[in-house]
Write a protein that holds these residues in place. Structure first.
Motif, PDB file in Angstrom:
ATOM      1  N   ARG B 166       0.956  -0.633   0.075  1.00  0.00           N
ATOM      2  CA  ARG B 166       0.111   0.014   0.071  1.00  0.00           C
ATOM      3  C   ARG B 166       1.153   0.861  -0.092  1.00  0.00           C
ATOM      4  O   ARG B 166       1.905   1.138   0.931  1.00  0.00           O
ATOM      5  CB  ARG B 166      -1.187   0.518   1.355  1.00  0.00           C
ATOM      6  N   VAL B 168       2.647   4.884   1.087  1.00  0.00           N
ATOM      7  CA  VAL B 168       2.518   5.147   1.604  1.00  0.00           C
ATOM      8  C   VAL B 168       1.790   6.708   1.772  1.00  0.00           C
ATOM      9  O   VAL B 168       1.098   6.960   3.156  1.00  0.00           O
ATOM     10  CB  VAL B 168       4.082   5.136   3.131  1.00  0.00           C
ATOM     11  N   ALA B 170      -0.127   7.703   0.278  1.00  0.00           N
ATOM     12  CA  ALA B 170      -2.243   7.661   0.754  1.00  0.00           C
ATOM     13  C   ALA B 170      -2.393   7.385   1.964  1.00  0.00           C
ATOM     14  O   ALA B 170      -3.384   7.975   2.602  1.00  0.00           O
ATOM     15  CB  ALA B 170      -2.723   6.138  -0.405  1.00  0.00           C
ATOM     16  N   SER B 171      -1.503   6.515   2.611  1.00  0.00           N
ATOM     17  CA  SER B 171      -1.862   5.748   3.811  1.00  0.00           C
ATOM     18  C   SER B 171      -2.164   6.659   4.615  1.00  0.00           C
ATOM     19  O   SER B 171      -2.774   7.339   5.460  1.00  0.00           O
ATOM     20  CB  SER B 171      -1.115   5.060   4.841  1.00  0.00           C
ATOM     21  N   ARG B 174      -4.766   9.384   4.216  1.00  0.00           N
ATOM     22  CA  ARG B 174      -5.974   8.696   5.516  1.00  0.00           C
ATOM     23  C   ARG B 174      -5.589   9.026   6.873  1.00  0.00           C
ATOM     24  O   ARG B 174      -6.616   9.251   7.210  1.00  0.00           O
ATOM     25  CB  ARG B 174      -5.714   7.347   4.932  1.00  0.00           C
ATOM     26  N   ALA B 175      -4.236   8.814   7.381  1.00  0.00           N
ATOM     27  CA  ALA B 175      -4.539   9.180   8.236  1.00  0.00           C
ATOM     28  C   ALA B 175      -4.559  10.589   8.894  1.00  0.00           C
ATOM     29  O   ALA B 175      -5.182  10.672  10.122  1.00  0.00           O
ATOM     30  CB  ALA B 175      -2.786   8.968   9.208  1.00  0.00           C
ATOM     31  N   ASP B 177      -6.494  12.560   7.422  1.00  0.00           N
ATOM     32  CA  ASP B 177      -8.305  12.760   7.708  1.00  0.00           C
ATOM     33  C   ASP B 177      -8.844  11.853   9.543  1.00  0.00           C
ATOM     34  O   ASP B 177      -9.235  12.857   9.184  1.00  0.00           O
ATOM     35  CB  ASP B 177      -8.939  12.047   6.196  1.00  0.00           C
ATOM     36  N   ALA B 178      -7.855  10.961   9.247  1.00  0.00           N
ATOM     37  CA  ALA B 178      -8.659  10.241  10.010  1.00  0.00           C
ATOM     38  C   ALA B 178      -8.429  10.615  11.396  1.00  0.00           C
ATOM     39  O   ALA B 178      -9.456  11.245  12.343  1.00  0.00           O
ATOM     40  CB  ALA B 178      -8.493   9.111  10.833  1.00  0.00           C
ATOM     41  N   LEU B 179      -7.165  11.878  11.787  1.00  0.00           N
ATOM     42  CA  LEU B 179      -7.265  12.655  13.520  1.00  0.00           C
ATOM     43  C   LEU B 179      -8.453  13.920  12.456  1.00  0.00           C
ATOM     44  O   LEU B 179      -8.679  14.683  13.338  1.00  0.00           O
ATOM     45  CB  LEU B 179      -5.485  13.462  12.333  1.00  0.00           C
ATOM     46  N   VAL B 181     -11.160  13.879  11.853  1.00  0.00           N
ATOM     47  CA  VAL B 181     -12.233  13.469  12.117  1.00  0.00           C
ATOM     48  C   VAL B 181     -12.423  13.543  13.688  1.00  0.00           C
ATOM     49  O   VAL B 181     -13.028  13.746  14.472  1.00  0.00           O
ATOM     50  CB  VAL B 181     -12.063  12.098  11.321  1.00  0.00           C
ATOM     51  N   ALA B 182     -10.949  12.836  13.732  1.00  0.00           N
ATOM     52  CA  ALA B 182     -11.287  12.779  15.786  1.00  0.00           C
ATOM     53  C   ALA B 182     -11.390  13.559  16.152  1.00  0.00           C
ATOM     54  O   ALA B 182     -11.699  14.157  16.901  1.00  0.00           O
ATOM     55  CB  ALA B 182      -9.711  11.996  16.474  1.00  0.00           C
TER      56      ALA B 182
END
Lengths: 197, 197
Positions: B166, B168, B170-171, B174-175, B177-179, B181-182
DNA sequence: TTGCGGACCTAGGGGTATTAGGTTACTGCC
DNA sequence: GGCAGTAACCTAATACCCCTAGGTCCGCAA
């Protein structure tokens, strides 16, 4: 002359203790030899060289760590599992800073493949995420986020980087809460080929 | 005999380049002296000892890094600012692995207080989070989470720990993005004194 | 009992950090 | 332009550390 009774395993175990006491990169063959009352050169019968010792130490620590984590996660799912995993991870890292540092070194890929600990780690990590119902490549992305956060947090904490008066344990708990939230609301990539009704 | 024209600043700059080339913990006074065509002992007129050199290198790198981050974040807010911060952070860490590693060493607290870079870092970090409308201690908790994730991600990536196929980048996206959201759904502590209608 | 493998040793070469005490090049001042 | 002082750079020496080569001798097994 009395022999010290050296073996590779005893050497690595002693190195692990030494690492926790003085820090991973102060683990020296000389210091190890001193600890056994033996000359430096004698260690080379049991360990190829310093890098070999470090690699063995890393594998030992990695195995120990995943054992603790596995025990903590067993029988739990969802957020419970996440919290158990995270707490076991951090507990090990803080209780065994030298061993933990060892787990972070770059290891020869051939040796990695031989080690069952790495495989178990992947298994348990992905298993812990099962409840969040993610699919690849989101799963890999989530694993990377968790690894990064856990490692970063422990590394910074061990380095004394968190100077604010705020209790670190409380901050950690909230960080895990936040990760749980992020996993539950895992974002869809912007511009992805998803179509909403 | 021609002089090499050493100064503390030139020494530290050369050490920074050396660090990026061979890794922070292969930065040695001998290697540095060799690079200037000078004997080891000559360096001690400009630098107190190895630790002093490392500390100076760390402060240099920390300053450089926060400059880049500040430039990236300037004029942005909310998620834009978060992404800019994160990307600038990772870019620096990957482009300058030795310098970045230097920023992670433990520094004497007295010296830290003198350095404006650390203060600026705090300013910019907290500024970036303004849009998420958090209050203490949530703010500190959020800062710690971000620092930990950024650092952990870069450290693991630089160490070659992300073996999966995968991508890196792109990962990483997304990480972040996730933060985001958090941060937007920042969790309230379980058992907190909040009452829902 | 004897032979052999292996546990440990001595000796030594090469690298690094650091200190003490020179020598010599540059800089500013008269 | 000469001179004195500063500081840049050097030699020498100590102390660790990694690692290799080539013994010596202990203990188990045939």
């Amino acid at each position: 002359m009395a022999r010290a009774g050296l073996t590779t395993d005893r050497l690595v175990a002693a190195a692990a203790d030494l690492a926790d006491e003085v820090g991973f990169d102060h683990v020296t063959l000389s210091a190890l030899a001193r600890r056994f009352g033996v000359k430096d050169a004698s260690l080379y019968s049991h360990v190829r060289n310093l890098q070999d010792l470090r690699t063995r130490l890393a594998l030992l620590a990695g195995g120990e760590m995943i054992d603790r984590i596995a025990a903590a996660v067993a029988g739990r799912a969802g957020k419970d599992a996440l919290v158990a995993f995270a707490d076991a991870y951090r507990e090990y890292a803080l209780a065994h800073p030298g061993r933990y540092a060892a787990t972070q070194i770059r290891i020869d890929q051939d040796l990695v493949a031989d080690s069952p600990a790495l495989l178990r780690t992947a298994e348990i990590t992905y298993g812990m995420l099962r409840a969040y119902d993610l699919e690849e490549p989101d799963l890999t992305d989530a694993v990377r986020l968790l690894r990064a956060t856990f490692h970063g947090y422990c590394a910074l904490e061990a380095a004394g980087a968190f100077g604010a008066p705020r209790d670190v344990q409380a901050s950690w708990d909230r960080a895990i809460d936040a990760l749980h939230v992020a996993l539950e609301h895992w974002p869809h990539p912007v511009g992805a080929d998803r179509h909403w009704a």
